[in-house]
Motif scaffolding. Structure first.
Motif, short mmCIF file in Angstrom:
data_model
loop_
_atom_site.label_atom_id
_atom_site.label_comp_id
_atom_site.label_asym_id
_atom_site.label_seq_id
_atom_site.Cartn_x
_atom_site.Cartn_y
_atom_site.Cartn_z
N ALA A 77 39.81 35.65 40.69
CA ALA A 77 39.32 34.67 39.62
C ALA A 77 39.93 33.44 40.10
O ALA A 77 40.17 32.31 39.37
N ARG A 101 29.43 33.88 37.47
CA ARG A 101 30.67 34.56 37.08
C ARG A 101 30.77 35.85 36.89
O ARG A 101 31.81 36.75 37.23
N PRO A 102 29.88 36.44 35.92
CA PRO A 102 30.09 37.69 35.60
C PRO A 102 29.68 38.90 36.79
O PRO A 102 30.25 39.92 36.98
N ASP A 149 34.44 38.49 33.10
CA ASP A 149 34.37 37.19 32.76
C ASP A 149 35.68 36.36 32.58
O ASP A 149 36.77 37.24 32.35
N LEU A 150 35.71 34.82 32.52
CA LEU A 150 37.20 34.39 32.42
C LEU A 150 37.63 34.64 30.96
O LEU A 150 38.63 33.78 30.75
N ALA A 151 36.73 34.91 29.98
CA ALA A 151 37.21 34.86 28.74
C ALA A 151 38.05 36.34 28.57
O ALA A 151 39.00 36.33 27.82
N TYR A 208 38.73 38.62 31.13
CA TYR A 208 39.81 38.95 32.15
C TYR A 208 40.86 37.84 31.98
O TYR A 208 40.53 36.53 32.29
#
Lengths: 200, 736
Positions: free
Chosen positions: B190, B274-275, B658-660, B662
Motif C-alpha cells: 500500500a 488503486r483497486p 482499496d485504501l478505505a 485495507y
C-alpha cells in the motif's frame, strides 16, 4: 507540445482546445466537450474538457500541474488535496466542469523550491515526508486545517465548540484524511505546530 | 574496491557532514510538488496516449471468449490488446513478466486487456465495453486448508529448513515448555504512488519512466519480457513514491505501456488503478506459525522450534520465511526451523518490508512474552538470559560483527519507565486499561555490489551519479553526505542524480541494504577521485587532507576547483563485498517499547507511547534514519491492530482492495514516538560502517503492541490483527 513539467505551465488562450482533444474528436462520436474557466494559482485558465475529467486530472494531465498526486482516485488517501476557494477538497472526487469560476490553489501555488511557503519549509525542517508522494496533499491539508480551526469549524474531537484548541488531538483528527504510508505523521504534526505557533 | 577486511579509520569517520541530521536535499522539490514521479514526464514523453488495464474477475480458470470490438469502436480508442492480439513475449521468469500471453487465468487481477485511448476517460470507458466470458475453475484460497499439503520449497532467501542438535529430545526433557500457534494475515504494501509507467520509443531504443526500487532488476525484467537487448532499454525512476517491496517486480503497467507505445509509434502511459493494485501486484503472504520453546527453570532455552506455513502460486514459489530470525536471535543448543510453502491460487506472494522477520517476530516475540509469564520472569530478563554473541546455529566460530540487543533492552527499559509495568490487567485510568509491552528487534544486514560516478567541475561542484533509488529512504541526502565528507566539501556543493540506468549500476533499494551498499559505492568512487586529485596536484594521497573545498598537505593547499580545471575530473568505481558476511554474523538489533490503553467497554486500542532503540551501525543521517524508524514502527502498529487483506474464499481475491477498506494507520492512530540510536560503528559491514535500518524499525513492533495489549487486559490473542471483535469476546467484565 513540449512543456517542462518543472516550469510554470503555458497559458492557454481562452476557449482554445488542447491539441489532443481536437485530434481525438475527429471521426468518432466523442463525448461533448464543455468549456471551463477557472483561476489556478492566481492565473486565469480556460479549458475545453470531457465532462468526465476530474479536477485532479484537469490539473495533472491538462494543465500539467503534477504536484497534486493521484494515490487512489477514490477520495480515500488525500494525496490530491487542493484548495478550492480557500477550502480543502479531494480533487479526485470532483469533476473539473463543476468548478466554473472557482479559484484553485495547488501545491505549486503555495511556494516554489526557491521561495517555499512557511508550511513547506517546516515540512523540510521536520522531515515531514519521505517518499514525497502524499506530501503535496499533506501540506495543502495542513494549511487549510489551521484556517479551519481559526474559523471555528469544529471536528469530531472538539470538546469546546466556543474555543477550539490547536492541540495535537485536533490536528491529528483533522489530518487523518491524508494517509502517509512512509508514516511521517509525528513529524508532520510538529511541522504544523511550528507554523501555527509562529503565525500566532 | 573489494571490501574483505574490516575497515580501519578512514575519511568517512570525520563526522562533519556524514552522521549529521541534515535536511533532505530533495526536500524543496518534493514539498513544492516539483519532483517528477513515473506518470508525470510530460516533457520527456510528450503527447502520450493513455492506457487502462482490465484485470481478471475470477480467481482461477480461463477466458472462454473475449470480444474487443465494441471497445475498439469507442471514441478516442487507439488500441485494444488482449491475449488474442498481444505480441509474443519472453518466458516468465524471476524477472520477466509477460502479459496477455494466453487465456489461462492464474489469479484475480491478472491483466486480461489493455485499452489505449487519447484520454484516460475514454480508455477507462472503453475498457468497460470489453465483453469477457470466463470458465472459472475451483481454486485453493485457504491456507489453513492447504497446510497439510505444504512442502519445503527448493530454495529461498534463506534455507527452508535448519536443524541443530536434537530438538525433539531437548524439548521433551525441558522442565518448562511452551507450544503456541500464531497466525498472521495477508498484507499489502500500500505505498502511496501507484505503479505507473510511461514508455517512449526512439527507433529501437526504449526509455521507460517507471516506479521501481532496483533499476537493473527493472531493466533485466522488461528487456527479457520484450526480448530486447538491455542496452537498448533505459529505465528511469528519479522519484519513487514508496515501495516497501511492491516495486521490486515488473508488472503490467511497464510491459503493456512499452508494447503499446511500440505498436502505436507514440508514447503511452499506464498506471495501475488503486483497486487493481491489491490483486494484480504482490502481497505479503499470510502465515501460520508454531512455536515450541523449552527452557530450564531459570529461563535458559534448551530447545526452540519455529515452523512457518505460507502459500503462493505454484510458479511463484515464494515462502514467507517467518522462522528465519529465530535462527539468529536467542541461544539454545537444540534447534529446528521450517519455512513451508503451500500452493494457493491467490495473487503472487512477494516481499513487503522485512519479509520473514516482520511477521516472524509477531509470533516469536509474543511467545517469549508468554514464556516469561510462565517462568515468572520479567520479559526483558528472559531475553537477556538468552542473549548470544554468535550465530546460534553455527556456534562461536561465527561471532556477530556487533550485537547490542541487551543494551537496546536496558536503555529502552530505563527511558520508557519499564519498572512501572504491573501484572496483567491491573492498571486502570478511568475507562482505560493500561498496559506496557516489549519486543526485541533483529534484521540481517545484507550487502550488494554498488557503483557510482563522481564528477568534479571547475567550480568545485561535485556531481554523484548512480542507479541507486530513493524511495523515501533518504538516498539523495546520505549519498551527498558521503561524497561531501570524503572530498571535504560542503553539502551544498554536491548534486546527486539517481534512478537512471544510464548511470553506474547500484544496489537499489531492498532488504535494507541500500544506504550501506550504495553509500559504500560512493565511498569507493570518492576514494578513486581523491587519488586522482592528489596525483594531479602532486600530493601524496595518503598524507593529504581534504577539507573546506581544497586539498592540503603540510602548509600547502590547493582548491579542488583549480585542480579540476575546465576539463573536470571524473571517477567511476564501486564496492564489492567479500566474505566478511560469512566470517561474521551480521544483523541490526533493537528493542521496541509500547504503552497501550484499551477501552474497558469497547476494547478500542489506542497507542499511547512508543519507543524504539536501534543499534544499526553508523547512523548516516539521524534525521532521515529516525524517519525510517517512525515509518517502520507505524507499519508495525498497522500489522498489530488493523492491516489485513481479507481473502474472499469463494472468488479467490483480496476483497478489501482499496485504501478505505485495507486499513493502514492514519494520523489519529499515531502519537508522538521516540527513537534512540545506540552508538555503533560496524567495521565488518562496510567502509562507512553502517548497517541496515529501513526494516529494523518494523521488526518486533507489532509484538510489543500485542504484549502491551495482553498486559493491559490479560487477554492473549494469537490471530493478527488484534481487532476489537476478537478482543471484546475475551475481555474481562468492565466492572473488574
Amino acid at each position: 507540445m513540449i512543456d517542462d513539467a518543472h516550469a510554470a505551465p503555458r497559458r492557454q488562450a481562452p476557449g482554445s482546445a488542447m491539441t489532443s482533444e481536437a485530434s481525438m474528436a475527429a471521426g468518432s462520436a466523442a463525448a461533448p466537450r464543455l468549456d471551463l474557466r477557472l483561476t489556478v494559482n492566481g492565473k486565469e485558465r480556460s479549458l475545453r474538457l470531457d465532462p468526465r475529467v476530474t479536477l485532479l486530472d484537469a490539473l495533472r494531465e491538462h494543465l500539467r500541474l503534477t504536484g497534486s498526486k493521484k494515490g487512489c482516485d477514490h477520495g480515500q488517501c488525500g494525496a490530491c488535496t487542493v484548495l478550492v476557494n480557500g477550502r480543502r477538497i479531494n480533487a479526485c472526487l470532483t469533476l473539473a466542469v463543476m468548478h466554473e469560476g472557482d479559484s484553485v490553489t495547488t501545491i505549486e501555488g503555495l511556494g516554489t523550491p526557491e521561495a517555499l511557503h512557511p508550511m513547506q519549509a517546516a515540512f523540510v525542517r521536520h522531515d515531514g515526508f519521505q517518499c514525497g508522494y502524499c506530501t503535496p496533499g499533506q501540506i495543502c491539508s495542513s494549511v487549510a486545517v489551521l484556517e479551519e480551526i481559526r474559523a471555528g469549524i469544529p471536528s469530531h474531537v472538539t470538546e469546546d465548540l466556543e474555543r477550539i484548541e490547536f492541540g495535537e488531538a485536533e490536528l491529528r483528527e483533522r489530518m487523518s484524511g491524508n494517509i502517509c504510508r512512509c508514516a511521517a505523521y509525528p513529524n508532520i504534526i510538529e511541522a504544523i505546530r511550528e507554523v501555527q505557533e509562529q503565525g500566532a | 574496491m573489494k571490501f574483505d577486511t574490516p575497515a580501519g579509520p578512514n575519511p568517512s569517520d570525520r563526522g562533519r557532514v556524514l552522521g549529521q541530521p541534515r535536511d533532505r536535499i530533495d526536500g524543496p522539490l518534493k514539498v513544492s510538488g516539483r519532483a517528477p514521479y513515473a506518470y508525470e514526464y510530460h516533457a520527456e514523453a510528450p503527447g502520450a496516449a493513455y492506457g487502462w488495464i482490465l484485470g481478471a474477475s475470477i480467481g482461477k480458470g480461463r477466458i472462454a471468449r473475449i470480444d474487443r470490438r465494441a471497445a475498439e469502436a469507442a471514441p478516442g480508442v487507439l488500441l485494444v490488446l488482449t491475449h488474442e492480439n498481444a505480441p509474443e513475449q519472453g518466458e516468465d521468469s524471476d524477472y520477466a513478466a509477460p502479459q496477455l500471453q494466453g487465456p489461462e487465468i492464474l489469479h484475480y487481477g491478472q491483466a486480461v486487456a489493455l485499452v489505449v485511448a487519447e484520454s484516460l476517460e475514454e480508455a477507462r470507458a472503453a475498457a468497460a465495453l470489453i465483453d469477457i466470458a470466463y470458465d472459472a475453475a475451483p481454486g485453493h484460497y485457504d491456507l489453513a486448508e492447504e497446510r497439510d499439503q505444504a512442502k519445503l520449497p527448493e530454495s529461498g532467501q534463506t534455507p527452508p529448513r535448519t536443524d541443530v542438535g536434537d530438538f525433539e529430545t531437548g524439548y521433551a526433557r525441558a522442565p518448562v515448555t511452551l507450544d503456541v500457534t500464531y497466525t498472521t494475515p495477508d498484507q499489502s504494501q500500500a505505498m502511496m504512488e501507484p505503479h505507473a509507467s510511461m514508455a517512449l520509443w526512439e527507433g529501437d531504443t526504449l526509455t521507460l519512466f517507471t516506479s521501481h526500487q532496483i533499476m537493473h532488476w527493472a531493466q533485466e525484467g522488461v528487456a527479457a519480457t520484450l526480448r530486447m537487448p538491455q542496452e537498448k532499454l533505459r529505465v528511469v525512476s528519479r522519484y519513487v513514491g514508496g515501495g516497501f517491496g511492491s516495486k521490486l517486480e515488473v508488472y503490467a503497467d511497464a510491459v503493456l505501456s512499452a508494447l503499446a507505445a511500440r505498436l502505436l509509434g507514440r508514447p503511452v502511459k499506464v498506471a495501475l488503478s488503486r483497486p487493481l493494485i491489491f490483486n494484480h501486484t504482490t502481497h505479503r503472504a499470510a502465515t501460520i506459525q508454531r512455536l515450541r520453546i523449552g527452557t530450564e527453570q531459570d529461563g535458559r532455552i534448551v530447545a526452540i522450534a519455529h515452523e512457518s506455513w505460507s502459500g503462493d502460486q505454484e510458479s511463484g514459489g515464494t515462502a514467507e520465511e517467518a522462522s528465519s530470525q529465530t535462527r539468529l536471535l536467542y541461544a539454545g543448543e537444540n534447534r529446528m526451523t521450517r519455512n513451508r510453502l503451500a500452493t494457493l491460487d491467490l495473487p503472487f506472494a512477494g516481499s513487503m518490508r522485512a519479509p520473514g522477520e516482520a511477521v516472524g517476530l509477531l509470533a516469536l516475540e509474543c511467545a517469549m512474552d508468554e514464556l516469561a509469564e510462565k517462568l515468572g520472569m520479567d520479559p526483558i530478563e528472559l531475553r537477556v538470559r538468552n542473549d548470544v554473541g554468535y550465530a546460534p546455529e553455527e556456534g562461536p566460530a561465527k561471532p556477530f560483527s556487533s550485537r547490542k540487543l541487551v543494551e537496546s533492552l536496558r536503555v529502552g527499559a530505563e527511558r520508557f519507565g519499564w519498572e512501572k509495568r504491573t501484572a496483567p490487567g491491573l492498571r486502570r485510568e478511568g475507562r482505560w486499561r493500561i498496559g506496557l509491552g516489549v519486543a526485541a528487534a533483529v534484521r540481517p544486514n545484507l550487502a550488494q555490489p554498488s557503483q557510482a560516478r563522481l564528477r568534479l567541475d571547475g567550480q568545485g561542484q561535485l556531481t554523484v551519479e548512480t542507479q541507486m533509488t530513493d524511495i523515501g529512504t533518504g538516498s539523495y541526502t546520505i549519498l551527498a553526505q558521503v561524497a561531501a565528507e570524503m572530498l571535504g566539501l560542503p553539502l551544498e556543493a554536491v548534486t546527486v542524480r539517481l534512478g537512471d540506468t544510464d548511470f553506474p549500476k547500484a544496489s537499489g533499494s531492498g532488504g535494507s541494504w541500500g544506504a550501506n551498499s550504495s553509500g559504500a559505492g560512493v565511498y569507493a568512487a570518492a576514494a578513486e577521485l581523491r587519488g586522482m586529485i592528489a596525483r594531479k596536484a602532486g600530493f601524496n594521497a595518503d598524507d593529504a587532507v581534504f577539507e573546506d573545498g581544497g586539498i592540503r598537505a603540510g602548509n600547502r593547499r590547493i582548491a579542488l576547483a583549480d585542480i579540476a580545471g575546465a576539463e573536470g575530473l571524473v571517477a567511476e568505481a564501486g564496492i564489492e563485498f567479500g566474505d566478511l558476511s560469512e566470517k561474521y554474523a551480521q544483523a541490526s538489533f533493537g528493542a521496541h517499547f509500547c504503552e497501550v490503553a484499551v477501552d474497558a467497554d469497547t476494547a478500542e486500542i489506542r497507542i499511547r507511547r512508543m519507543l524504539s532503540v536501534a543499534a544499526a551501525g553508523r547512523v548516516l543521517n539521524p534525521k532521515t534514519a529516525r524517519s525510517q524508524c517512525l515509518g517502520g514502527m507505524t507499519m508495525g502498529i498497522g500489522a498489530a491492530l488493523m492491516e489485513e487483506a481479507v481473502v474472499d474464499r469463494r472468488h479467490g481475491l483480496f476483497i478489501n482492495h482499496d485504501l478505505a477498506e485495507y486499513q493502514v494507520p492514519v494520523h489519529a492512530d499515531i502519537p508522538h514516538m521516540d527513537v534512540i540510536f545506540l552508538q555503533e560503528e560496524d567495521d565488518k559491514s562496510s567502509p562507512i560502517k553502517a548497517k541496515g535500518i529501513g526494516e529494523l524499525g518494523i521488526c518486533g513492533v507489532g509484538a510489543a503492541v500485542a504484549n502491551a495489549v495482553y498486559n493491559a487486559t490479560g487477554v492473549r490473542l494469537r490471530d493478527y490483527p488484534l481487532t476489537l471483535d476478537k478482543l471484546l469476546r475475551e475481555m474481562p467484565a468492565a466492572a473488574a
